[in-house]
Write an enzyme that holds these catalytic residues in place. Structure first.
Site, PDB file in Angstrom:
ATOM      1  N   LYS A  22       0.837  -1.218   0.000  1.00  0.00           N
ATOM      2  CA  LYS A  22       0.000   0.000   0.000  1.00  0.00           C
ATOM      3  C   LYS A  22       0.863   1.256   0.000  1.00  0.00           C
ATOM      4  O   LYS A  22       0.617   2.194  -0.766  1.00  0.00           O
ATOM      5  CB  LYS A  22      -0.894   0.009   1.229  1.00  0.00           C
ATOM      6  CG  LYS A  22      -1.533   1.362   1.526  1.00  0.00           C
ATOM      7  CD  LYS A  22      -2.398   1.387   2.751  1.00  0.00           C
ATOM      8  CE  LYS A  22      -1.640   1.595   4.017  1.00  0.00           C
ATOM      9  NZ  LYS A  22      -1.306   2.994   4.366  1.00  0.00           N
ATOM     10  N   ASN A  23       1.907   1.255   0.844  1.00  0.00           N
ATOM     11  CA  ASN A  23       2.685   2.489   1.014  1.00  0.00           C
ATOM     12  C   ASN A  23       3.629   2.763  -0.141  1.00  0.00           C
ATOM     13  O   ASN A  23       4.085   3.891  -0.324  1.00  0.00           O
ATOM     14  CB  ASN A  23       3.407   2.474   2.352  1.00  0.00           C
ATOM     15  CG  ASN A  23       2.405   2.568   3.502  1.00  0.00           C
ATOM     16  OD1 ASN A  23       1.253   2.949   3.279  1.00  0.00           O
ATOM     17  ND2 ASN A  23       2.821   2.190   4.685  1.00  0.00           N
ATOM     18  N   ARG A  93      -3.465  10.184   4.652  1.00  0.00           N
ATOM     19  CA  ARG A  93      -2.228  10.866   4.990  1.00  0.00           C
ATOM     20  C   ARG A  93      -1.393  11.104   3.747  1.00  0.00           C
ATOM     21  O   ARG A  93      -0.774  12.129   3.557  1.00  0.00           O
ATOM     22  CB  ARG A  93      -1.487   9.951   5.968  1.00  0.00           C
ATOM     23  CG  ARG A  93      -0.151  10.407   6.374  1.00  0.00           C
ATOM     24  CD  ARG A  93      -0.216  11.261   7.597  1.00  0.00           C
ATOM     25  NE  ARG A  93       1.039  11.986   7.736  1.00  0.00           N
ATOM     26  CZ  ARG A  93       1.091  13.275   8.070  1.00  0.00           C
ATOM     27  NH1 ARG A  93       0.001  13.932   8.312  1.00  0.00           N
ATOM     28  NH2 ARG A  93       2.245  13.894   8.174  1.00  0.00           N
ATOM     29  N   CYS A 117      -4.564  13.253  13.485  1.00  0.00           N
ATOM     30  CA  CYS A 117      -4.569  11.832  13.116  1.00  0.00           C
ATOM     31  C   CYS A 117      -4.378  11.046  14.396  1.00  0.00           C
ATOM     32  O   CYS A 117      -3.963  11.540  15.422  1.00  0.00           O
ATOM     33  CB  CYS A 117      -3.482  11.648  12.107  1.00  0.00           C
ATOM     34  SG  CYS A 117      -2.283  10.454  12.540  1.00  0.00           S
ATOM     35  N   ARG A 122       1.460  14.478  13.233  1.00  0.00           N
ATOM     36  CA  ARG A 122       2.040  14.009  11.964  1.00  0.00           C
ATOM     37  C   ARG A 122       2.506  15.244  11.195  1.00  0.00           C
ATOM     38  O   ARG A 122       1.882  15.704  10.287  1.00  0.00           O
ATOM     39  CB  ARG A 122       1.003  13.228  11.160  1.00  0.00           C
ATOM     40  CG  ARG A 122       0.441  12.012  11.823  1.00  0.00           C
ATOM     41  CD  ARG A 122       1.395  10.834  11.972  1.00  0.00           C
ATOM     42  NE  ARG A 122       1.770  10.199  10.733  1.00  0.00           N
ATOM     43  CZ  ARG A 122       1.064   9.237  10.130  1.00  0.00           C
ATOM     44  NH1 ARG A 122      -0.104   8.893  10.610  1.00  0.00           N
ATOM     45  NH2 ARG A 122       1.489   8.675   9.017  1.00  0.00           N
ATOM     46  N   ASP A 125       6.924  19.304   8.429  1.00  0.00           N
ATOM     47  CA  ASP A 125       7.991  20.315   8.339  1.00  0.00           C
ATOM     48  C   ASP A 125       9.167  19.864   7.467  1.00  0.00           C
ATOM     49  O   ASP A 125       9.781  20.674   6.757  1.00  0.00           O
ATOM     50  CB  ASP A 125       8.480  20.691   9.739  1.00  0.00           C
ATOM     51  CG  ASP A 125       8.963  19.479  10.516  1.00  0.00           C
ATOM     52  OD1 ASP A 125       8.161  18.535  10.689  1.00  0.00           O
ATOM     53  OD2 ASP A 125      10.148  19.429  10.895  1.00  0.00           O
ATOM     54  N   GLN A 126       9.471  18.562   7.490  1.00  0.00           N
ATOM     55  CA  GLN A 126      10.596  18.086   6.672  1.00  0.00           C
ATOM     56  C   GLN A 126      10.253  18.090   5.181  1.00  0.00           C
ATOM     57  O   GLN A 126      11.115  18.345   4.337  1.00  0.00           O
ATOM     58  CB  GLN A 126      11.017  16.680   7.125  1.00  0.00           C
ATOM     59  CG  GLN A 126      11.489  16.639   8.559  1.00  0.00           C
ATOM     60  CD  GLN A 126      12.676  17.558   8.796  1.00  0.00           C
ATOM     61  OE1 GLN A 126      13.727  17.419   8.163  1.00  0.00           O
ATOM     62  NE2 GLN A 126      12.496  18.544   9.669  1.00  0.00           N
ATOM     63  N   ASP A 305       4.836  -0.096  11.998  1.00  0.00           N
ATOM     64  CA  ASP A 305       3.528  -0.592  11.540  1.00  0.00           C
ATOM     65  C   ASP A 305       3.272  -2.029  11.970  1.00  0.00           C
ATOM     66  O   ASP A 305       2.188  -2.561  11.723  1.00  0.00           O
ATOM     67  CB  ASP A 305       3.430  -0.491  10.014  1.00  0.00           C
ATOM     68  CG  ASP A 305       3.348   0.950   9.569  1.00  0.00           C
ATOM     69  OD1 ASP A 305       3.493   1.212   8.366  1.00  0.00           O
ATOM     70  OD2 ASP A 305       3.164   1.823  10.439  1.00  0.00           O
ATOM     71  N   ILE A 327       8.897   5.914  16.893  1.00  0.00           N
ATOM     72  CA  ILE A 327       8.583   6.672  15.667  1.00  0.00           C
ATOM     73  C   ILE A 327       7.427   7.642  15.889  1.00  0.00           C
ATOM     74  O   ILE A 327       7.513   8.810  15.520  1.00  0.00           O
ATOM     75  CB  ILE A 327       8.229   5.707  14.509  1.00  0.00           C
ATOM     76  CG1 ILE A 327       9.328   4.658  14.317  1.00  0.00           C
ATOM     77  CG2 ILE A 327       7.923   6.488  13.244  1.00  0.00           C
ATOM     78  CD1 ILE A 327      10.624   5.191  13.771  1.00  0.00           C
ATOM     79  N   ARG A 397      -8.634   0.124   4.888  1.00  0.00           N
ATOM     80  CA  ARG A 397      -7.760   1.085   4.193  1.00  0.00           C
ATOM     81  C   ARG A 397      -6.529   0.398   3.643  1.00  0.00           C
ATOM     82  O   ARG A 397      -5.944   0.829   2.653  1.00  0.00           O
ATOM     83  CB  ARG A 397      -7.294   2.182   5.153  1.00  0.00           C
ATOM     84  CG  ARG A 397      -8.301   3.215   5.514  1.00  0.00           C
ATOM     85  CD  ARG A 397      -7.679   4.250   6.414  1.00  0.00           C
ATOM     86  NE  ARG A 397      -6.405   4.670   5.866  1.00  0.00           N
ATOM     87  CZ  ARG A 397      -5.330   4.911   6.623  1.00  0.00           C
ATOM     88  NH1 ARG A 397      -5.389   4.732   7.922  1.00  0.00           N
ATOM     89  NH2 ARG A 397      -4.206   5.305   6.076  1.00  0.00           N
TER      90      ARG A 397
END
Ligand code: EPZ
Length: 435
Positions: A22-23, A93, A117, A122, A125-126, A305, A327, A397
């Site tokens: 998915k990612n 996201r 979230c 989340r 800024d990066q 995850d 994380i 999802r």
């Protein structure tokens, strides 16, 4: 509202085919619009997140043909504007990948940000730091990120923290910038590598993906390609955890075992038998498992995850275990639900102190997010008696045919659809925003 009704106690036994990651798919679908030629993408998982991304792409004029359940032909030549107004995109996201893709191709992007979230803050800024380093002006206005550049020039970017999303987004913004870009402290996840390989197959010049220094030489344009997405390491890891928790015997097929090493090494450590072959991994658990310590880390460390699934497993193991979440700052919310099933877990900040109990007992539990929802299903499959898992839209999802695959493995799980109970507007609004 759909729910899972589960009666625990059956060991899960058999083989399960793992789908596309998915990612990786979310990043690759966004990146596919960066050429005006047609791109064919195979092994796209049929889950809510990818379908939401595809709808958002269509809303700005991307032409999408669904060849089969997992294959798409995509053409971004008729994108009529770079302002995403699609309401649905706020639900995922990864909407921010469209910023990097549109900025990298058109030097212009306006994309709504998801609301709060359920994994804690989340930040982005990066991502913004990377876009600005390349010469873009970036502002957040009325809930959207607005990015624009006269031209994008290569830059030497030091990420202040390892971020999968920011690494992927900066790669997309830089592939057609003028000159050389270097990303230091880059994320090394398999899906970062998959995205880089995908863009290179379109004519990009990206080196070092999978290491913490990525070098990109900007090219004039990108061209068509045909690409197959890598298997989902987290979907596979979830089924391996289910085998361990139910004292079963599961073989996950169509995987890249190397991507699962950090997961099955822990399972072997607590007493599972693990067998690895070219494109499959088998986990067998015949006895009660032992305790261990786990700390989530960026790849190749133990994946965040997989943290909820590991905590569920250790909750019925022997002895005391420690799980540390390094994380995200709020990824133990599901422990309240597990307590309702008889777990003995104390959360202190970003650490869970787990005293293993003999067995969970069935209860009504709610999925707080995607991975925690899958973990609670595993708990219910081992529990004594019946459980009802609600808010399963989160699980859908990221897990294709989750209950069907579990049933095929011998799990006693059904999906039922009941009229929505009255819920406050606040709950409805919160429920609609996912991690
Ligand atoms: C990706 O999220 C995944 N999502 C997440 O998977 C996964 O948990 C996460 O990477 C870590 O592996 C997708 O790929 C769509 P990060 P992402 O940027 O990119 C902080 C799932 O279950 N941070 O690596 O958003 C951030 O708050 C989902 O499939 C900043 O501070 O994660 C977090 O604490 C859940 N500033 C940490 O870094 C930034 O600009 C890691 O986030 C970006 C991130």
């Amino acid at each position: 509202m759909e729910k899972y009704v589960i009666t625990g106690g059956n060991p899960l036994v058999g083989e399960v085919e793992i789908g596309g990651a998915k990612n990786a798919a979310l990043a690759i679908l966004a990146a596919s619009i960066m050429t005006d030629e047609t791109v064919t993408i195979e092994n796209v998982p049929d889950v809510r997140d990818t379908n939401v991304m595809l709808q958002a792409m269509e809303s700005i004029g991307v032409q999408i043909i669904r060849v089969d359940r997992h294959t798409y032909r995509i053409n971004g030549s008729r994108i009529h504007n770079q302002v995403i107004l699609n309401e649905g995109i706020k639900k995922i996201r990864a909407s921010y990948y469209l910023i990097g893709a549109l900025l990298g191709k058109y030097k212009n992007a306006e994309v709504p940000l998801p609301g709060g979230c359920n994994l804690g803050t989340r930040a982005i800024d990066q991502h913004i730091k990377g876009f600005r380093s390349l010469g873009a002006s970036v502002n957040v206005r009325h809930g959207s990120v607005v990015a624009h550049a006269q031209s994008l020039k290569g830059s030497h970017i030091f990420m202040d923290k390892v971020s999968v999303g920011a690494t992927i987004n900066v790669i997309m913004a830089a592939v057609m910038a003028e000159g050389k870009t270097v990303i230091e402290n880059a994320a090394k996840e398999p899906h970062v590598v998959d995205l880089a390989n995908f863009l290179n197959s379109m004519g990009a010049n990206i080196k070092g993906a999978g290491t913490d220094v990525i070098r990109i030489n900007g090219v004039q344009s990108l061209h068509k390609t045909e690409y197959m997405i890598i298997p989902d390491q987290i979907e596979a890891g979830t089924y391996l955890m289910a085998a361990a928790a139910t004292r079963g015997d599961i073989t996950v097929k169509n995987v890249i075992p190397k991507h699962l090493e950090c997961i099955y090494a822990k399972l072997s450590e607590i007493g599972c038998q693990v067998e690895e072959s070219d494109d499959a991994v088998r986990v067998v658990a015949t006895k009660r498992l032992g305790n261990t310590q786990v700390k989530t880390l960026p790849y190749p460390g133990f994946p965040t995850d997989m943290q909820p699934q590991m905590t569920v497993l250790l909750g019925i193991a022997q002895g005391i275990s420690i799980v540390t979440e390094s994380i995200f700052d709020n990824r133990f919310k599901y422990v309240d639900e597990l307590t309702r099933m008889g777990s003995d877990i104390k959360v202190e900040g970003n650490t869970a102190i787990i005293t293993g109990v003999e067995r969970y007992s069935g209860a009504e539990i709610a999925s707080p997010d995607l991975r925690a929802g899958a973990a609670l299903v595993i708990a219910a499959l081992t529990a004594e008696g019946e459980s009802v898992v609600t808010d399963i839209q989160y699980i859908q999802r990221g897990y294709e045919d989750f209950h069907l695959k579990l049933k095929k493995l011998g799990g006693n799980i059904e999906i039922i659809d009941t009229p929505d109970e009255e819920e406050s507007p606040k709950d409805a609004a919160f429920r609609s925003v996912v991690s």
